[in-house]
Structures are given as structure tokens and as C-alpha cells.
Design an enzyme around this catalytic site. Structure first.
Site, PDB file in Angstrom:
ATOM      1  N   ASN A 187     -36.905  50.754 -44.232  1.00  0.00           N
ATOM      2  CA  ASN A 187     -35.479  50.810 -43.940  1.00  0.00           C
ATOM      3  C   ASN A 187     -35.063  52.230 -44.320  1.00  0.00           C
ATOM      4  O   ASN A 187     -34.809  52.519 -45.491  1.00  0.00           O
ATOM      5  CB  ASN A 187     -34.693  49.778 -44.753  1.00  0.00           C
ATOM      6  CG  ASN A 187     -33.206  49.817 -44.413  1.00  0.00           C
ATOM      7  OD1 ASN A 187     -32.743  50.717 -43.703  1.00  0.00           O
ATOM      8  ND2 ASN A 187     -32.457  48.848 -44.920  1.00  0.00           N
ATOM      9  N   HIS A 232     -33.589  46.678 -40.877  1.00  0.00           N
ATOM     10  CA  HIS A 232     -32.212  46.986 -41.278  1.00  0.00           C
ATOM     11  C   HIS A 232     -31.540  45.698 -41.720  1.00  0.00           C
ATOM     12  O   HIS A 232     -31.732  44.647 -41.097  1.00  0.00           O
ATOM     13  CB  HIS A 232     -31.416  47.609 -40.125  1.00  0.00           C
ATOM     14  CG  HIS A 232     -31.996  48.901 -39.682  1.00  0.00           C
ATOM     15  ND1 HIS A 232     -31.887  50.046 -40.418  1.00  0.00           N
ATOM     16  CD2 HIS A 232     -32.761  49.203 -38.610  1.00  0.00           C
ATOM     17  CE1 HIS A 232     -32.550  51.007 -39.813  1.00  0.00           C
ATOM     18  NE2 HIS A 232     -33.096  50.528 -38.722  1.00  0.00           N
ATOM     19  N   LEU A 233     -30.755  45.810 -42.764  1.00  0.00           N
ATOM     20  CA  LEU A 233     -30.021  44.643 -43.267  1.00  0.00           C
ATOM     21  C   LEU A 233     -28.975  44.195 -42.252  1.00  0.00           C
ATOM     22  O   LEU A 233     -28.844  43.002 -41.957  1.00  0.00           O
ATOM     23  CB  LEU A 233     -29.325  45.013 -44.583  1.00  0.00           C
ATOM     24  CG  LEU A 233     -30.282  45.342 -45.733  1.00  0.00           C
ATOM     25  CD1 LEU A 233     -29.589  46.230 -46.757  1.00  0.00           C
ATOM     26  CD2 LEU A 233     -30.786  44.059 -46.380  1.00  0.00           C
ATOM     27  N   TYR A 245     -23.109  44.686 -46.435  1.00  0.00           N
ATOM     28  CA  TYR A 245     -24.504  44.642 -46.885  1.00  0.00           C
ATOM     29  C   TYR A 245     -24.850  43.453 -47.793  1.00  0.00           C
ATOM     30  O   TYR A 245     -25.988  43.330 -48.231  1.00  0.00           O
ATOM     31  CB  TYR A 245     -24.866  45.956 -47.579  1.00  0.00           C
ATOM     32  CG  TYR A 245     -24.763  47.141 -46.650  1.00  0.00           C
ATOM     33  CD1 TYR A 245     -25.606  47.243 -45.547  1.00  0.00           C
ATOM     34  CD2 TYR A 245     -23.811  48.132 -46.851  1.00  0.00           C
ATOM     35  CE1 TYR A 245     -25.509  48.306 -44.672  1.00  0.00           C
ATOM     36  CE2 TYR A 245     -23.707  49.206 -45.983  1.00  0.00           C
ATOM     37  CZ  TYR A 245     -24.557  49.294 -44.899  1.00  0.00           C
ATOM     38  OH  TYR A 245     -24.460  50.337 -44.032  1.00  0.00           O
ATOM     39  N   ARG A 272     -22.673  47.624 -34.619  1.00  0.00           N
ATOM     40  CA  ARG A 272     -21.889  48.573 -35.405  1.00  0.00           C
ATOM     41  C   ARG A 272     -21.565  49.832 -34.571  1.00  0.00           C
ATOM     42  O   ARG A 272     -21.651  49.818 -33.356  1.00  0.00           O
ATOM     43  CB  ARG A 272     -22.649  48.888 -36.699  1.00  0.00           C
ATOM     44  CG  ARG A 272     -22.889  47.612 -37.532  1.00  0.00           C
ATOM     45  CD  ARG A 272     -23.544  47.921 -38.850  1.00  0.00           C
ATOM     46  NE  ARG A 272     -22.681  48.739 -39.687  1.00  0.00           N
ATOM     47  CZ  ARG A 272     -23.095  49.341 -40.804  1.00  0.00           C
ATOM     48  NH1 ARG A 272     -24.353  49.188 -41.216  1.00  0.00           N
ATOM     49  NH2 ARG A 272     -22.262  50.074 -41.508  1.00  0.00           N
ATOM     50  N   GLU A 287     -39.872  48.480 -38.772  1.00  0.00           N
ATOM     51  CA  GLU A 287     -38.546  48.981 -39.145  1.00  0.00           C
ATOM     52  C   GLU A 287     -37.640  47.798 -39.492  1.00  0.00           C
ATOM     53  O   GLU A 287     -37.629  46.801 -38.767  1.00  0.00           O
ATOM     54  CB  GLU A 287     -37.981  49.766 -37.953  1.00  0.00           C
ATOM     55  CG  GLU A 287     -36.572  50.294 -38.170  1.00  0.00           C
ATOM     56  CD  GLU A 287     -36.072  51.071 -36.931  1.00  0.00           C
ATOM     57  OE1 GLU A 287     -36.836  51.226 -35.941  1.00  0.00           O
ATOM     58  OE2 GLU A 287     -34.912  51.510 -36.978  1.00  0.00           O
ATOM     59  N   ARG A 295     -21.504  47.739 -53.877  1.00  0.00           N
ATOM     60  CA  ARG A 295     -20.412  48.195 -53.013  1.00  0.00           C
ATOM     61  C   ARG A 295     -20.570  47.605 -51.615  1.00  0.00           C
ATOM     62  O   ARG A 295     -21.656  47.215 -51.225  1.00  0.00           O
ATOM     63  CB  ARG A 295     -20.416  49.741 -52.876  1.00  0.00           C
ATOM     64  CG  ARG A 295     -20.740  50.484 -54.121  1.00  0.00           C
ATOM     65  CD  ARG A 295     -19.576  51.316 -54.601  1.00  0.00           C
ATOM     66  NE  ARG A 295     -19.924  51.908 -55.895  1.00  0.00           N
ATOM     67  CZ  ARG A 295     -20.452  53.131 -56.050  1.00  0.00           C
ATOM     68  NH1 ARG A 295     -20.625  53.889 -55.003  1.00  0.00           N
ATOM     69  NH2 ARG A 295     -20.764  53.573 -57.239  1.00  0.00           N
ATOM     70  N   HIS A 319     -31.169  57.369 -38.151  1.00  0.00           N
ATOM     71  CA  HIS A 319     -30.429  57.893 -37.003  1.00  0.00           C
ATOM     72  C   HIS A 319     -30.486  59.410 -36.899  1.00  0.00           C
ATOM     73  O   HIS A 319     -29.931  59.977 -35.956  1.00  0.00           O
ATOM     74  CB  HIS A 319     -28.962  57.429 -37.100  1.00  0.00           C
ATOM     75  CG  HIS A 319     -28.813  55.996 -37.512  1.00  0.00           C
ATOM     76  ND1 HIS A 319     -29.285  54.954 -36.751  1.00  0.00           N
ATOM     77  CD2 HIS A 319     -28.305  55.419 -38.641  1.00  0.00           C
ATOM     78  CE1 HIS A 319     -29.044  53.803 -37.364  1.00  0.00           C
ATOM     79  NE2 HIS A 319     -28.451  54.060 -38.526  1.00  0.00           N
ATOM     80  N   PRO A 344     -31.615  56.425 -48.276  1.00  0.00           N
ATOM     81  CA  PRO A 344     -30.460  56.781 -49.094  1.00  0.00           C
ATOM     82  C   PRO A 344     -29.382  55.704 -49.199  1.00  0.00           C
ATOM     83  O   PRO A 344     -29.062  55.035 -48.217  1.00  0.00           O
ATOM     84  CB  PRO A 344     -29.900  58.029 -48.403  1.00  0.00           C
ATOM     85  CG  PRO A 344     -30.501  58.046 -47.059  1.00  0.00           C
ATOM     86  CD  PRO A 344     -31.827  57.353 -47.167  1.00  0.00           C
ATOM     87  N   ASN A 345     -28.865  55.593 -50.401  1.00  0.00           N
ATOM     88  CA  ASN A 345     -27.739  54.720 -50.766  1.00  0.00           C
ATOM     89  C   ASN A 345     -28.104  53.244 -50.884  1.00  0.00           C
ATOM     90  O   ASN A 345     -27.282  52.445 -51.325  1.00  0.00           O
ATOM     91  CB  ASN A 345     -26.545  54.893 -49.790  1.00  0.00           C
ATOM     92  CG  ASN A 345     -25.974  56.286 -49.846  1.00  0.00           C
ATOM     93  OD1 ASN A 345     -25.674  56.785 -50.936  1.00  0.00           O
ATOM     94  ND2 ASN A 345     -25.854  56.941 -48.715  1.00  0.00           N
TER      95      ASN A 345
HETATM   96  O1  CA2 Z   1     -28.341  47.982 -42.150  1.00  0.00           O
HETATM   97  C1  CA2 Z   1     -29.110  48.730 -42.727  1.00  0.00           C
HETATM   98  O2  CA2 Z   1     -30.038  48.346 -43.433  1.00  0.00           O
HETATM   99  C2  CA2 Z   1     -28.891  50.251 -42.624  1.00  0.00           C
HETATM  100  O3  CA2 Z   1     -30.177  50.874 -42.593  1.00  0.00           O
HETATM  101  C3  CA2 Z   1     -28.137  50.653 -43.874  1.00  0.00           C
HETATM  102  C4  CA2 Z   1     -27.735  52.128 -43.884  1.00  0.00           C
HETATM  103  C5  CA2 Z   1     -27.041  52.499 -42.596  1.00  0.00           C
HETATM  104  O4  CA2 Z   1     -26.788  53.902 -42.579  1.00  0.00           O
HETATM  105  C6  CA2 Z   1     -27.852  52.125 -41.368  1.00  0.00           C
HETATM  106  O5  CA2 Z   1     -27.113  52.462 -40.209  1.00  0.00           O
HETATM  107  C7  CA2 Z   1     -28.165  50.647 -41.361  1.00  0.00           C
HETATM  108  C8  CA2 Z   1     -26.797  52.422 -45.053  1.00  0.00           C
HETATM  109  C9  CA2 Z   1     -27.343  52.062 -46.399  1.00  0.00           C
HETATM  110  C10 CA2 Z   1     -26.254  52.247 -47.382  1.00  0.00           C
HETATM  111  O6  CA2 Z   1     -26.273  51.149 -48.264  1.00  0.00           O
HETATM  112  C11 CA2 Z   1     -25.158  50.905 -49.007  1.00  0.00           C
HETATM  113  C12 CA2 Z   1     -25.203  49.781 -49.773  1.00  0.00           C
HETATM  114  C13 CA2 Z   1     -24.118  49.442 -50.513  1.00  0.00           C
HETATM  115  C14 CA2 Z   1     -23.001  50.253 -50.538  1.00  0.00           C
HETATM  116  C15 CA2 Z   1     -22.977  51.389 -49.762  1.00  0.00           C
HETATM  117  C16 CA2 Z   1     -24.057  51.728 -48.999  1.00  0.00           C
END
Ligand code: CA2
Length: 150
Positions: free
Chosen positions: A75, A101-102, A24, A108, A99, A19, A81, A11-12
Site C-alpha cells: 500500500n 488500498h484501504l 480509513y 474518491r 497492490e 485521524r 499516484h 506515507p501517513n
Molecule cells: O486507501 C488507501 O489505502 C490509500 O492508499 C491511502 C492513502 C491515499 O493517499 C491513497 O489515495 C489511498 C493515504 C494514507 C493516509 O493515511 C491516513 C490515515 C489516517 C489519517 C490520515 C491519513
């Protein structure tokens, strides 16, 4: 080597590049799709790259991968979590999982330090931005090559 690697995004992640660039980066998900396609091709593999905001859809894709893919790079974003459903699907699929993560989730908030996905993963790559997907595909190619020769 031939084969399909399912590259799943939670998601997202569709908002990438639009954003929160300080966390990110400015690379879009389409940019990461292109990077992943090129990296997979380098190893003679194909990246089946997908994103969903729905937990159930991700679970269904993981279930279907059992018959159509050789490995999964995931991802799971925030579901990392929280989702026992995604963990159970990954454990059941019988495919190698990496797995990604960016961001460096350990730098964090505390709630990001625990990953359900990690229990199903051969390894975890985090903190290298979009390059993490390339590193994950390199690692997956290595795992598949080793499995083939053993
Ligand atoms: O660091 C990562 O790749 C995460 O999986 C990204 C997730 C976060 O909940 C994990 O803890 C770490 C969030 C993805 C949301 O992506 C966005 C991108 C741009 C603007 C807002 C959210």
C-alpha cells in the site's frame, strides 16, 4: 509453504486509527500488522511488515527484497499516484506484487484513480479496509503455490 512476504506501507499510514476514521476506519497500523502476521502464518508464510514516510526508504526496501522475500504486498499510499521510482523498483525486483488500498480509490478524487504501482502488480485490492491485507496475503499464497507446482 515457507517464505517471507514483504508488506510495505507508505506515507501517513502510521496515523491510521488516530485521524480521519470516516475514510480509513478505526483500525490502527499495528492492528493491521497483527492481522497480516496471523494471515501469513495460516499459509505457512511470514509477513515482514513495514511503514515509511520516505519514498527512498521504500525503494531501498523493495530492492533488498529481491534476495530476502518471496513476494511484496504494497500500500504505497499517496506514492501510488506519483512515484515512478517505486514502480521501477517493483518492476526490477522480479517478485510477485499485490497492490492494496484501504479505501476504494475509484470512488474518491480523480487524482487517486491512476496508480503507477498497478503496472507492476499481479492484482489490486481496494475498498475493503484492513481485510484487504488478508485478501492480498491469500492471493499471494495462491500465486506462490501455483509457481511452485508449475
Ligand atoms: O486507501 C488507501 O489505502 C490509500 O492508499 C491511502 C492513502 C491515499 O493517499 C491513497 O489515495 C489511498 C493515504 C494514507 C493516509 O493515511 C491516513 C490515515 C489516517 C489519517 C490520515 C491519513
Amino acid at each position: 509453504m515457507s517464505g517471507v512476504i514483504l508488506v510495505l506501507n507508505g506515507p501517513n499510514l502510521n496515523l491510521l486509527g488516530q485521524r480521519e476514521p470516516d475514510i480509513y476506519g478505526r483500525t490502527s497500523l499495528d492492528d493491521i500488522r497483527a492481522l497480516s502476521a496471523a494471515r501469513a502464518k495460516l499459509h505457512g508464510l511470514e509477513a515482514d511488515f513495514r511503514q515509511s514516510n520516505e519514498e527512498g526508504e521504500l525503494v531501498s526496501w523493495i530492492q533488498a527484497a529481491r534476495g530476502s522475500a518471496q513476494g511484496i504486498v504494497i500500500n504505497a499510499a499517496a506514492y501510488t499516484h506519483t512515484s515512478v521510482a517505486i514502480l521501477d523498483a517493483l518492476l526490477a525486483c522480479g517478485l510477485p506484487v499485490i497492490e492494496v488500498h484501504l479505501s476504494n480509490i475509484y470512488k474518491r478524487e480523480e487524482f487517486r484513480h491512476h496508480s503507477f504501482v498497478s503496472r507492476a502488480a499481479a492484482g489490486v485490492i481496494c475498498g475493503f479496509g484492513a481485510q484487504g491485507y488478508e485478501l492480498a496475503l491469500d492471493a499471494m499464497a495462491h500465486i506462490l503455490k501455483q509457481a511452485k507446482s508449475s
